[in-house]
Motif scaffolding. Structure first.
Motif, PDB file in Angstrom:
ATOM      1  N   PHE A   4       0.334  -1.419   0.202  1.00 59.42           N
ATOM      2  CA  PHE A   4      -0.081  -0.306  -0.320  1.00 59.42           C
ATOM      3  C   PHE A   4       1.086   1.269   0.179  1.00 59.42           C
ATOM      4  CE2 PHE A   4       0.473  -0.582   4.276  1.00 59.42           C
ATOM      5  CZ  PHE A   4       0.808  -0.110   4.790  1.00 59.42           C
ATOM      6  N   ARG A   5       0.267   2.201  -0.413  1.00 59.55           N
ATOM      7  CA  ARG A   5       0.876   3.800  -0.043  1.00 59.55           C
ATOM      8  C   ARG A   5       0.313   4.385   0.316  1.00 59.55           C
ATOM      9  NH1 ARG A   5       4.600   4.587  -5.090  1.00 59.55           N
ATOM     10  NH2 ARG A   5       4.271   3.108  -6.004  1.00 59.55           N
ATOM     11  N   ALA A   6       0.868   5.106   1.409  1.00 64.24           N
ATOM     12  CA  ALA A   6       0.416   6.153   2.328  1.00 64.24           C
ATOM     13  C   ALA A   6       1.047   7.364   3.223  1.00 64.24           C
ATOM     14  CB  ALA A   6      -0.033   5.678   3.668  1.00 64.24           C
ATOM     15  N   LYS A   7       0.741   8.319   3.376  1.00 63.34           N
ATOM     16  CA  LYS A   7       1.003   9.338   4.091  1.00 63.34           C
ATOM     17  C   LYS A   7       2.463   9.266   2.945  1.00 63.34           C
ATOM     18  CE  LYS A   7      -1.482   9.696   7.599  1.00 63.34           C
ATOM     19  NZ  LYS A   7      -1.396   9.795   9.098  1.00 63.34           N
ATOM     20  N   GLY A   8       2.290   9.457   1.752  1.00 63.12           N
ATOM     21  CA  GLY A   8       3.783   9.593   1.002  1.00 63.12           C
ATOM     22  C   GLY A   8       4.900   8.802   1.340  1.00 63.12           C
ATOM     23  N   MET A   9       3.986   7.784   1.308  1.00 59.02           N
ATOM     24  CA  MET A   9       5.472   6.582   1.673  1.00 59.02           C
ATOM     25  C   MET A   9       4.811   5.472   0.960  1.00 59.02           C
ATOM     26  SD  MET A   9       6.295   6.221   5.376  1.00 59.02           S
ATOM     27  CE  MET A   9       5.322   7.954   6.170  1.00 59.02           C
ATOM     28  N   ARG A  10       5.729   4.244   0.176  1.00 59.09           N
ATOM     29  CA  ARG A  10       5.408   3.233  -0.236  1.00 59.09           C
ATOM     30  C   ARG A  10       6.013   2.024   0.870  1.00 59.09           C
ATOM     31  NH1 ARG A  10       9.213   0.679  -4.079  1.00 59.09           N
ATOM     32  NH2 ARG A  10       7.511  -1.814  -5.195  1.00 59.09           N
ATOM     33  N   PHE A  11       4.729   0.487   0.904  1.00 59.51           N
ATOM     34  CA  PHE A  11       5.362  -0.129   1.843  1.00 59.51           C
ATOM     35  C   PHE A  11       5.134  -1.279   0.655  1.00 59.51           C
ATOM     36  CE2 PHE A  11       3.790   3.701   4.431  1.00 59.51           C
ATOM     37  CZ  PHE A  11       3.803   3.303   5.325  1.00 59.51           C
ATOM     38  N   ALA A  56       5.792   5.512  10.008  1.00 60.35           N
ATOM     39  CA  ALA A  56       5.336   3.773   9.641  1.00 60.35           C
ATOM     40  C   ALA A  56       5.622   3.172  10.017  1.00 60.35           C
ATOM     41  CB  ALA A  56       6.933   3.721   8.820  1.00 60.35           C
ATOM     42  N   ARG A  57       5.871   3.521  11.735  1.00 59.55           N
ATOM     43  CA  ARG A  57       5.591   2.151  12.658  1.00 59.55           C
ATOM     44  C   ARG A  57       4.320   1.950  12.690  1.00 59.55           C
ATOM     45  NH1 ARG A  57       8.290  -0.487  16.355  1.00 59.55           N
ATOM     46  NH2 ARG A  57       7.161  -1.164  18.160  1.00 59.55           N
ATOM     47  N   GLU A  58       3.301   3.673  12.860  1.00 56.90           N
ATOM     48  CA  GLU A  58       1.782   3.945  13.362  1.00 56.90           C
ATOM     49  C   GLU A  58       0.797   3.209  11.639  1.00 56.90           C
ATOM     50  OE1 GLU A  58       1.216   7.928  13.188  1.00 56.90           O
ATOM     51  OE2 GLU A  58       2.161   7.865  15.395  1.00 56.90           O
ATOM     52  N   LEU A  59       1.636   3.286  10.465  1.00 64.30           N
ATOM     53  CA  LEU A  59       0.685   2.520   9.520  1.00 64.30           C
ATOM     54  C   LEU A  59       0.808   1.568   9.697  1.00 64.30           C
ATOM     55  CD1 LEU A  59       1.842   5.355   6.740  1.00 64.30           C
ATOM     56  CD2 LEU A  59      -0.488   5.052   8.096  1.00 64.30           C
ATOM     57  N   ILE A  60       1.881   0.767   9.937  1.00 58.58           N
ATOM     58  CA  ILE A  60       2.274  -0.511   9.899  1.00 58.58           C
ATOM     59  C   ILE A  60       1.465  -1.003  10.964  1.00 58.58           C
ATOM     60  CG2 ILE A  60       3.801  -2.176  10.743  1.00 58.58           C
ATOM     61  CD1 ILE A  60       6.106  -0.259   8.953  1.00 58.58           C
ATOM     62  N   GLU A  61       1.296  -0.117  12.382  1.00 61.65           N
ATOM     63  CA  GLU A  61       0.493  -1.119  13.324  1.00 61.65           C
ATOM     64  C   GLU A  61      -0.675  -1.012  12.728  1.00 61.65           C
ATOM     65  OE1 GLU A  61       1.595   2.149  16.242  1.00 61.65           O
ATOM     66  OE2 GLU A  61       3.155   0.365  17.206  1.00 61.65           O
ATOM     67  N   GLU A  62      -1.339   0.255  12.708  1.00 62.94           N
ATOM     68  CA  GLU A  62      -2.778   0.023  12.081  1.00 62.94           C
ATOM     69  C   GLU A  62      -2.802  -1.061  10.723  1.00 62.94           C
ATOM     70  OE1 GLU A  62      -3.846   4.187  10.329  1.00 62.94           O
ATOM     71  OE2 GLU A  62      -2.734   5.488  12.243  1.00 62.94           O
ATOM     72  N   ARG A  63      -2.379  -1.077  10.141  1.00 66.70           N
ATOM     73  CA  ARG A  63      -2.674  -2.571   8.668  1.00 66.70           C
ATOM     74  C   ARG A  63      -1.819  -2.860   8.789  1.00 66.70           C
ATOM     75  NH1 ARG A  63      -3.231   1.987   4.005  1.00 66.70           N
ATOM     76  NH2 ARG A  63      -3.903   0.621   3.202  1.00 66.70           N
ATOM     77  N   GLU A  64      -1.031  -3.713  10.014  1.00 66.23           N
ATOM     78  CA  GLU A  64      -0.399  -4.590  10.359  1.00 66.23           C
ATOM     79  C   GLU A  64      -1.176  -6.164   9.568  1.00 66.23           C
ATOM     80  OE1 GLU A  64       1.405  -8.243  13.387  1.00 66.23           O
ATOM     81  OE2 GLU A  64       1.238  -6.411  14.081  1.00 66.23           O
ATOM     82  N   HIS A  65      -2.343  -6.437   9.895  1.00 63.78           N
ATOM     83  CA  HIS A  65      -3.272  -7.508   9.405  1.00 63.78           C
ATOM     84  C   HIS A  65      -3.231  -7.718   8.164  1.00 63.78           C
ATOM     85  CE1 HIS A  65      -6.701 -10.136   7.734  1.00 63.78           C
ATOM     86  NE2 HIS A  65      -7.502 -10.383   9.130  1.00 63.78           N
TER      87      HIS A  65
END
Length: 77
Positions: A4-11, A56-65
């Motif tokens: 996914f992409r969020a807040k200007g970052m690519r995961f 990034a860590r917050e987004l990973i926590e939110e979207r870990e599933h």
């Protein structure tokens, strides 16, 4: 593949890398790698600023599933 992409970052993942679940993050100032197992942890940082790492860590926590599901689908594990 990009998860996914969020807040200007690519995961994303690399297709040929270690088997431990992790995700790479690319931002405007660099990139980082976070392990998801045995717990969420910064593995490496190549230039991301502290604020970007926190986001990034917050987004990973939110979207870990979502990350885990994409990992399982991509690597069939």
């Amino acid at each position: 593949p990009t998860v996914f992409r969020a807040k200007g970052m690519r995961f994303y993942f690399f297709s040929r890398e270690e088997p431990r679940i992790h995700v790479h993050v690319q931002g405007s100032h660099g990139e980082a790698k976070f392990w998801l197992e045995p717990e969420l942890e910064l593995a490496q940082n190549y230039g991301l600023r502290k604020a970007e790492l926190v986001t990034a860590r917050e987004l990973i926590e939110e979207r870990e599933h979502e990350i885990r599901a994409a990992w399982k689908t991509h690597f069939r594990r």
